[in-house]
Design a protein around this motif. Sequence first.
Motif, PDB file in Angstrom:
ATOM      1  N   ALA A 199       0.833  -1.201   0.000  1.00 27.85           N
ATOM      2  CA  ALA A 199       0.000   0.000   0.000  1.00 27.85           C
ATOM      3  C   ALA A 199       0.869   1.254   0.000  1.00 27.85           C
ATOM      4  O   ALA A 199       0.598   2.200  -0.745  1.00 27.85           O
ATOM      5  N   GLU A 200       1.927   1.241   0.788  1.00 30.80           N
ATOM      6  CA  GLU A 200       2.772   2.440   0.861  1.00 30.80           C
ATOM      7  C   GLU A 200       3.434   2.727  -0.487  1.00 30.80           C
ATOM      8  O   GLU A 200       3.330   3.842  -1.008  1.00 30.80           O
ATOM      9  N   ILE A 201       4.076   1.709  -1.038  1.00 32.78           N
ATOM     10  CA  ILE A 201       4.773   1.937  -2.306  1.00 32.78           C
ATOM     11  C   ILE A 201       3.779   2.232  -3.422  1.00 32.78           C
ATOM     12  O   ILE A 201       4.001   3.116  -4.253  1.00 32.78           O
ATOM     13  N   GLY A 202       2.643   1.511  -3.413  1.00 32.44           N
ATOM     14  CA  GLY A 202       1.626   1.752  -4.431  1.00 32.44           C
ATOM     15  C   GLY A 202       1.088   3.171  -4.373  1.00 32.44           C
ATOM     16  O   GLY A 202       0.956   3.839  -5.403  1.00 32.44           O
ATOM     17  N   THR A 203       0.804   3.630  -3.168  1.00 31.08           N
ATOM     18  CA  THR A 203       0.294   4.998  -3.032  1.00 31.08           C
ATOM     19  C   THR A 203       1.333   6.003  -3.504  1.00 31.08           C
ATOM     20  O   THR A 203       1.013   6.978  -4.178  1.00 31.08           O
ATOM     21  N   MET A 204       2.580   5.746  -3.160  1.00 28.15           N
ATOM     22  CA  MET A 204       3.639   6.656  -3.603  1.00 28.15           C
ATOM     23  C   MET A 204       3.748   6.660  -5.112  1.00 28.15           C
ATOM     24  O   MET A 204       4.021   7.691  -5.718  1.00 28.15           O
ATOM     25  N   LYS A 205       3.528   5.496  -5.711  1.00 27.33           N
ATOM     26  CA  LYS A 205       3.630   5.449  -7.168  1.00 27.33           C
ATOM     27  C   LYS A 205       2.488   6.235  -7.801  1.00 27.33           C
ATOM     28  O   LYS A 205       2.703   7.037  -8.706  1.00 27.33           O
ATOM     29  N   VAL A 206       1.280   6.018  -7.292  1.00 24.87           N
ATOM     30  CA  VAL A 206       0.115   6.713  -7.835  1.00 24.87           C
ATOM     31  C   VAL A 206       0.270   8.224  -7.690  1.00 24.87           C
ATOM     32  O   VAL A 206      -0.079   8.993  -8.578  1.00 24.87           O
ATOM     33  N   ALA A 207       0.835   8.663  -6.552  1.00 21.69           N
ATOM     34  CA  ALA A 207       0.974  10.097  -6.305  1.00 21.69           C
ATOM     35  C   ALA A 207       2.243  10.673  -6.930  1.00 21.69           C
ATOM     36  O   ALA A 207       2.653  11.770  -6.574  1.00 21.69           O
ATOM     37  N   GLU A 208       2.867   9.929  -7.813  1.00 22.66           N
ATOM     38  CA  GLU A 208       4.085  10.365  -8.519  1.00 22.66           C
ATOM     39  C   GLU A 208       5.270  10.581  -7.575  1.00 22.66           C
ATOM     40  O   GLU A 208       6.258  11.200  -7.954  1.00 22.66           O
ATOM     41  N   GLU A 209       5.170  10.062  -6.337  1.00 24.19           N
ATOM     42  CA  GLU A 209       6.275  10.279  -5.404  1.00 24.19           C
ATOM     43  C   GLU A 209       7.516   9.485  -5.825  1.00 24.19           C
ATOM     44  O   GLU A 209       8.645   9.910  -5.596  1.00 24.19           O
ATOM     45  N   ILE A 210       7.283   8.320  -6.441  1.00 24.72           N
ATOM     46  CA  ILE A 210       8.418   7.522  -6.921  1.00 24.72           C
ATOM     47  C   ILE A 210       9.138   8.285  -8.027  1.00 24.72           C
ATOM     48  O   ILE A 210      10.363   8.348  -8.071  1.00 24.72           O
ATOM     49  N   ASP A 211       8.336   8.886  -8.928  1.00 22.66           N
ATOM     50  CA  ASP A 211       8.929   9.707  -9.988  1.00 22.66           C
ATOM     51  C   ASP A 211       9.714  10.854  -9.382  1.00 22.66           C
ATOM     52  O   ASP A 211      10.797  11.192  -9.851  1.00 22.66           O
ATOM     53  N   ALA A 212       9.142  11.450  -8.320  1.00 21.60           N
ATOM     54  CA  ALA A 212       9.828  12.571  -7.680  1.00 21.60           C
ATOM     55  C   ALA A 212      11.188  12.131  -7.156  1.00 21.60           C
ATOM     56  O   ALA A 212      12.188  12.833  -7.314  1.00 21.60           O
ATOM     57  N   LEU A 213      11.245  10.945  -6.557  1.00 21.68           N
ATOM     58  CA  LEU A 213      12.533  10.423  -6.079  1.00 21.68           C
ATOM     59  C   LEU A 213      13.507  10.306  -7.235  1.00 21.68           C
ATOM     60  O   LEU A 213      14.664  10.731  -7.153  1.00 21.68           O
ATOM     61  N   ASN A 214      13.025   9.725  -8.332  1.00 19.25           N
ATOM     62  CA  ASN A 214      13.898   9.542  -9.493  1.00 19.25           C
ATOM     63  C   ASN A 214      14.410  10.864 -10.028  1.00 19.25           C
ATOM     64  O   ASN A 214      15.588  10.988 -10.355  1.00 19.25           O
ATOM     65  N   VAL A 215      13.507  11.843 -10.128  1.00 18.08           N
ATOM     66  CA  VAL A 215      13.935  13.135 -10.661  1.00 18.08           C
ATOM     67  C   VAL A 215      14.989  13.766  -9.745  1.00 18.08           C
ATOM     68  O   VAL A 215      15.921  14.409 -10.200  1.00 18.08           O
ATOM     69  N   MET A 216      14.838  13.559  -8.434  1.00 20.54           N
ATOM     70  CA  MET A 216      15.812  14.122  -7.506  1.00 20.54           C
ATOM     71  C   MET A 216      17.113  13.325  -7.487  1.00 20.54           C
ATOM     72  O   MET A 216      18.003  13.625  -6.699  1.00 20.54           O
ATOM     73  N   GLY A 217      17.187  12.305  -8.316  1.00 26.23           N
ATOM     74  CA  GLY A 217      18.402  11.513  -8.341  1.00 26.23           C
ATOM     75  C   GLY A 217      18.540  10.594  -7.139  1.00 26.23           C
ATOM     76  O   GLY A 217      19.635  10.172  -6.799  1.00 26.23           O
ATOM     77  N   LEU A 218      17.413  10.288  -6.488  1.00 27.95           N
ATOM     78  CA  LEU A 218      17.450   9.356  -5.353  1.00 27.95           C
ATOM     79  C   LEU A 218      16.922   8.010  -5.837  1.00 27.95           C
ATOM     80  O   LEU A 218      15.859   7.939  -6.432  1.00 27.95           O
TER      81      LEU A 218
END
Lengths: 261, 274
Positions: A122-141
Amino acid sequence: MTYLLGYTGRSTLNLLYAAATVCVLMVDTVNWTFIQPLRGRGIRMRSAVEHFVEFGVRSMPIVGLICFLIGVIMALNAAGTLATWGATRYIANLVGVSSLRELAPLMTAILITGRSGSAITAEIGTMKVAEEIDALNVMGLNPTKFLVVPKFLAMLCAVPCATVLSMLIMIFGGYCVSVYYVGVDSGIYIDQTLEALEMKDFVTGMVKSVFFAVVICWVGVFRGFQVEGGAEGVGRQTTSSVVTSIMFIIFVDLVWTVLFY
Amino acid sequence: MTQAATAQPEPPKADDYIIQVRDLVVKYGERTVLDGINLDVKRGEVFVILGGSGCGKSTLLRNLVGLMRPHSGTILIDGKDFTAMNDEERIEIRRRLGMCFQGSALFNSMTIGDNVALPLREHTRLEASTIDIMTKIKLELVGLGGFDEYMPSQLSGGMKKRAGLARAMAMDPDIIFYDEPSAGLDPIVAAGLDSLIRKMQHTFNLTSVVVTHEMESVKLIADRVVMLLKGRVVGLGTLDELRQNDHPFVQQFFAREPDDESTGNANYLESLTA
Ligand SMILES: Nc1ncnc2c1ncn2[C@@H]1O[C@H](COP(=O)(O)OP(=O)(O)O)[C@@H](O)[C@H]1O
Ligand SMILES: [Mg+2]
């Protein structure tokens, strides 16, 4: 007919694709957990500890309760049969061996799956839906380093620790029934337990629990990253995460049981 | 605010283009979403990507920041081919890019302050106290001074977007990308964000690439505009140049006319399946 073939082909491809994704995830996790830290890239220890508390410590009340009850149930079931032979002292053997080898690791893993495997998805899925995973990637994390490794380490510690406690609690459940209900002498029960148990039983259980931890974490993470769409995608993957995880746990259990005997 | 329309920039030299996109084709599976995009973004301008819903604006942005690999074509950032880089080089380039996501994409488990401090903590070896000060400055900059202890769920939509901007600005990027900064906000808050975008560009000489479908904000912020329709470029230039463009879709967008009723449904369905 063509429909059937097409369906089989597509399912196989999907399965292979999923397997490939899981392999990439595994290599990535192991890389960021064990290899990159040696090159001076740290691990988010604080997050790992927080997750350990969540997966291990906070799950103990429910895990403890269930394991105690299973110990009680086992002893009650055994008492009926063994009493006809006047062999109630052997309840200790039965409860001891089955908890260590099988039931404590399995029950703990299944409960932690339901509690924390689903939460990981649920945590990772929610982060993916909310583009938080993309945000990590863009920040180089790196999401693996950032999200998966702390959970992986926490799971790797939490499940075996919880399993050890479950073993003790389950045996205690059997002890309570035998001593207070069936009327076995307390000393005899403890002696019987110690006599029946071998180091091998304990090691079998612990090895299993480590593998269960890996399964719970990876299935949870994998399902989480699979989430597409919105909130209902999270719900769907969370359910299927628990089902898949329990299936793999039983499967791994079977393989280890076959290997050890 | 009308400086966009009145400024007469001399034609820039080739190396004044900070982003150059050539023949970009992007597919989701079999479906082509972007079909041969060509565009250039000048250093220090506010460049707007305009188009209807589902025409591939977000997809274009995801390619520009390297979240997706295109099917073919090249993206040059400062003359270096972004699409051909390995992961290490990409991460280097990405530190010079900031992105504001459509839904702000703040990490919900962290406070606003931690959100903004995160890139600094992970990428620099600065003292905790220095990071603290920098975080406060960034939040002040977007008008959220004193909110660093708030959780994202405690903020309104407009404030979240501002916090997202503060986080994107944390590493002092050269280029900042905004995905629909004013979508889902009321006009006053949206106008506030528009002027914030202008302010950022002005103060830091930032190159800004803004995706939007709202004509009102385009008029306020845009130096130049590219207009997309079904994954193709139908117009590129300053707002005035675009007004002269006689492509029917461009005119329709300016006039805010609906699709012809008889073809409306067909167009809509087509836009979903194109
Ligand atoms: N992950 C995806 N998989 C498949 N198709 C997608 C995906 N994301 C977007 N699309 C499709 O690509 C098209 C462009 O999407 P998008 O770039 O989000 O449009 P916009 O931001 O302009 O509204 C849409 O028709 C959408 O259905
Ligand atoms: Mg979009």
